[in-house]
Design a protein around this motif. Structure first.
Motif, PDB file in Angstrom:
ATOM      1  N   ILE A  23       0.808  -1.213   0.000  1.00 34.52           N
ATOM      2  CA  ILE A  23       0.000   0.000   0.000  1.00 34.52           C
ATOM      3  C   ILE A  23       0.842   1.264   0.000  1.00 34.52           C
ATOM      4  O   ILE A  23       0.600   2.202  -0.771  1.00 34.52           O
ATOM      5  N   ASP A  24       1.850   1.320   0.868  1.00 27.37           N
ATOM      6  CA  ASP A  24       2.604   2.556   1.072  1.00 27.37           C
ATOM      7  C   ASP A  24       3.979   2.552   0.401  1.00 27.37           C
ATOM      8  O   ASP A  24       4.823   3.392   0.708  1.00 27.37           O
ATOM      9  N   MET A  25       4.203   1.582  -0.504  1.00 28.26           N
ATOM     10  CA  MET A  25       5.422   1.544  -1.323  1.00 28.26           C
ATOM     11  C   MET A  25       6.695   1.503  -0.474  1.00 28.26           C
ATOM     12  O   MET A  25       7.680   2.170  -0.784  1.00 28.26           O
ATOM     13  N   ASP A  26       6.670   0.706   0.594  1.00 28.95           N
ATOM     14  CA  ASP A  26       7.846   0.579   1.448  1.00 28.95           C
ATOM     15  C   ASP A  26       8.569  -0.746   1.239  1.00 28.95           C
ATOM     16  O   ASP A  26       9.506  -1.069   1.961  1.00 28.95           O
ATOM     17  N   GLY A  27       8.120  -1.535   0.249  1.00 30.97           N
ATOM     18  CA  GLY A  27       8.742  -2.817  -0.041  1.00 30.97           C
ATOM     19  C   GLY A  27       8.128  -3.988   0.692  1.00 30.97           C
ATOM     20  O   GLY A  27       8.506  -5.145   0.454  1.00 30.97           O
ATOM     21  N   CYS A  28       7.175  -3.732   1.600  1.00 29.15           N
ATOM     22  CA  CYS A  28       6.484  -4.792   2.336  1.00 29.15           C
ATOM     23  C   CYS A  28       5.025  -4.835   1.913  1.00 29.15           C
ATOM     24  O   CYS A  28       4.397  -3.796   1.712  1.00 29.15           O
ATOM     25  N   MET A  29       4.478  -6.048   1.804  1.00 31.49           N
ATOM     26  CA  MET A  29       3.079  -6.184   1.424  1.00 31.49           C
ATOM     27  C   MET A  29       2.185  -6.020   2.649  1.00 31.49           C
ATOM     28  O   MET A  29       2.543  -6.425   3.755  1.00 31.49           O
ATOM     29  N   GLU A  30       1.024  -5.413   2.428  1.00 30.40           N
ATOM     30  CA  GLU A  30       0.043  -5.237   3.485  1.00 30.40           C
ATOM     31  C   GLU A  30      -1.261  -5.952   3.132  1.00 30.40           C
ATOM     32  O   GLU A  30      -1.603  -6.111   1.963  1.00 30.40           O
ATOM     33  N   ILE A  31      -1.962  -6.366   4.171  1.00 29.53           N
ATOM     34  CA  ILE A  31      -3.280  -6.973   4.032  1.00 29.53           C
ATOM     35  C   ILE A  31      -4.263  -6.096   4.791  1.00 29.53           C
ATOM     36  O   ILE A  31      -4.023  -5.732   5.942  1.00 29.53           O
ATOM     37  N   VAL A  32      -5.359  -5.735   4.131  1.00 24.48           N
ATOM     38  CA  VAL A  32      -6.392  -4.943   4.783  1.00 24.48           C
ATOM     39  C   VAL A  32      -7.565  -5.864   5.098  1.00 24.48           C
ATOM     40  O   VAL A  32      -8.112  -6.514   4.205  1.00 24.48           O
ATOM     41  N   ILE A  33      -7.920  -5.937   6.377  1.00 22.17           N
ATOM     42  CA  ILE A  33      -8.993  -6.802   6.826  1.00 22.17           C
ATOM     43  C   ILE A  33     -10.166  -5.954   7.299  1.00 22.17           C
ATOM     44  O   ILE A  33     -10.000  -5.023   8.086  1.00 22.17           O
ATOM     45  N   ALA A  34     -11.347  -6.266   6.780  1.00 28.44           N
ATOM     46  CA  ALA A  34     -12.564  -5.588   7.206  1.00 28.44           C
ATOM     47  C   ALA A  34     -13.161  -6.343   8.384  1.00 28.44           C
ATOM     48  O   ALA A  34     -13.341  -7.560   8.330  1.00 28.44           O
ATOM     49  N   GLY A  35     -13.455  -5.626   9.455  1.00 24.37           N
ATOM     50  CA  GLY A  35     -14.037  -6.253  10.634  1.00 24.37           C
ATOM     51  C   GLY A  35     -15.497  -6.589  10.434  1.00 24.37           C
ATOM     52  O   GLY A  35     -16.112  -6.208   9.427  1.00 24.37           O
ATOM     53  N   PRO A  36     -16.090  -7.316  11.365  1.00 26.54           N
ATOM     54  CA  PRO A  36     -17.497  -7.703  11.254  1.00 26.54           C
ATOM     55  C   PRO A  36     -18.416  -6.494  11.158  1.00 26.54           C
ATOM     56  O   PRO A  36     -18.215  -5.492  11.824  1.00 26.54           O
ATOM     57  N   LYS A  37     -19.443  -6.592  10.318  1.00 27.55           N
ATOM     58  CA  LYS A  37     -20.473  -5.565  10.240  1.00 27.55           C
ATOM     59  C   LYS A  37     -21.719  -6.200   9.648  1.00 27.55           C
ATOM     60  O   LYS A  37     -21.641  -7.165   8.917  1.00 27.55           O
ATOM     61  N   SER A  38     -22.849  -5.640   9.992  1.00 34.46           N
ATOM     62  CA  SER A  38     -24.102  -6.219   9.522  1.00 34.46           C
ATOM     63  C   SER A  38     -25.093  -5.170   9.038  1.00 34.46           C
ATOM     64  O   SER A  38     -26.208  -5.496   8.688  1.00 34.46           O
ATOM     65  N   ASP A  39     -24.700  -3.907   9.015  1.00 37.01           N
ATOM     66  CA  ASP A  39     -25.615  -2.869   8.558  1.00 37.01           C
ATOM     67  C   ASP A  39     -24.813  -1.762   7.884  1.00 37.01           C
ATOM     68  O   ASP A  39     -23.670  -1.963   7.488  1.00 37.01           O
ATOM     69  N   VAL A  40     -25.398  -0.588   7.734  1.00 33.95           N
ATOM     70  CA  VAL A  40     -24.725   0.510   7.040  1.00 33.95           C
ATOM     71  C   VAL A  40     -24.045   1.448   8.027  1.00 33.95           C
ATOM     72  O   VAL A  40     -24.034   2.657   7.860  1.00 33.95           O
ATOM     73  N   SER A  41     -23.465   0.888   9.069  1.00 36.23           N
ATOM     74  CA  SER A  41     -22.710   1.675  10.033  1.00 36.23           C
ATOM     75  C   SER A  41     -21.260   1.757   9.596  1.00 36.23           C
ATOM     76  O   SER A  41     -20.822   1.002   8.730  1.00 36.23           O
ATOM     77  N   PRO A  42     -20.454   2.686  10.146  1.00 33.52           N
ATOM     78  CA  PRO A  42     -19.050   2.809   9.752  1.00 33.52           C
ATOM     79  C   PRO A  42     -18.294   1.483   9.883  1.00 33.52           C
ATOM     80  O   PRO A  42     -18.520   0.709  10.808  1.00 33.52           O
ATOM     81  N   GLN A  43     -17.393   1.264   8.928  1.00 32.89           N
ATOM     82  CA  GLN A  43     -16.642   0.013   8.837  1.00 32.89           C
ATOM     83  C   GLN A  43     -15.278   0.136   9.498  1.00 32.89           C
ATOM     84  O   GLN A  43     -14.541   1.094   9.251  1.00 32.89           O
ATOM     85  N   GLU A  44     -14.942  -0.845  10.327  1.00 31.20           N
ATOM     86  CA  GLU A  44     -13.620  -0.875  10.958  1.00 31.20           C
ATOM     87  C   GLU A  44     -12.670  -1.729  10.115  1.00 31.20           C
ATOM     88  O   GLU A  44     -13.063  -2.773   9.582  1.00 31.20           O
TER      89      GLU A  44
END
Length: 219
Positions: A110-131
């Motif tokens: 993501i930030d071009m630092d030579g290391c790969m990143e994984i983005v994980i979406a936390g649990p959600k069940s409605d249209v509330s903000p996503q963590e």
């Protein structure tokens, strides 16, 4: 109270876009203990990881728990994370249950630092903000970089520790050609609108948040 302006179809489209990534991992349905399911794949040739999977380690009537599985460029398993469980639903684990689903959505440097990143979406069940939780592959292990909400103000998405449903927020992410893209639910003067944008960080500084570029509004 927030006023909703625009067509009913726009709101439905936004809900579908927010929920789409979770459909394959619905609570307990179709998930079988011992099987490995694909979550997301690398879309550029840089970096050692080709894809992220989840192995189901526990299965019940309305829940399942799993562990992160990383695959190398030859398709071989290169890393197994600590399994999640009813007593250990840490944010960097992959699991599903009555609270919702946690899964990897994006894989890239993501930030071009030579290391790969994984983005994980936390649990959600409605249209509330996503963590979201960002993990970095470094020195043969996954390390947590950031956990929080990507709250949107203007053309910037900043990390916040608590959600603010009076502002916009990033609802989901994906990676393509080594870049991170996000779907955004924007709120201005109490009105909803949706758009997609490239999430551009400062090099090496994911914790600084993201500039929103190449914005494409949803119609």
């Amino acid at each position: 109270m927030i006023k909703i302006k625009g067509t009913f179809s726009l709101i439905i489209a936004l809900i579908i876009a927010i929920s789409a990534s979770c459909l394959a991992f619905a609570n307990g349905h179709g998930m079988h203990k011992g099987r490995i399911y694909d979550c997301c794949k690398a879309t550029s040739l840089t970096g050692p990881i080709s894809k992220v999977g989840v192995k189901v380690t526990e299965e019940g009537e309305d829940y399942w728990y799993g562990q992160i599985i990383l695959f190398d460029r030859n398709g071989n398993i290169m890393y197994r994370g600590k399994p999640a469980s009813e007593k250990n639903t840490a944010k960097d684990m992959l699991y599903g249950g009555p609270e919702g689903v946690s899964q990897a959505e994006a894989l890239c440097d993501i930030d071009m630092d030579g290391c790969m990143e994984i983005v994980i979406a936390g649990p959600k069940s409605d249209v509330s903000p996503q963590e979201f939780t960002v993990l970095r592959w470094e020195d043969g292990d996954l390390k947590k970089v950031k956990t929080g909400y990507l709250t949107v103000t203007g053309k910037k998405a900043n990390w916040t520790s608590t959600p603010d449903d009076n502002k916009g927020w990033v609802t989901s992410v994906k990676s393509k050609n080594g870049k991170l893209f996000g779907s955004v639910l924007s709120i201005a003067d109490g009105n909803f609108s949706g758009f997609e944008a490239t999430l551009q960080p400062n090099p090496g500084r994911i914790d600084d948040g993201f500039k929103l570029t190449d914005i494409k509004k949803l119609h």
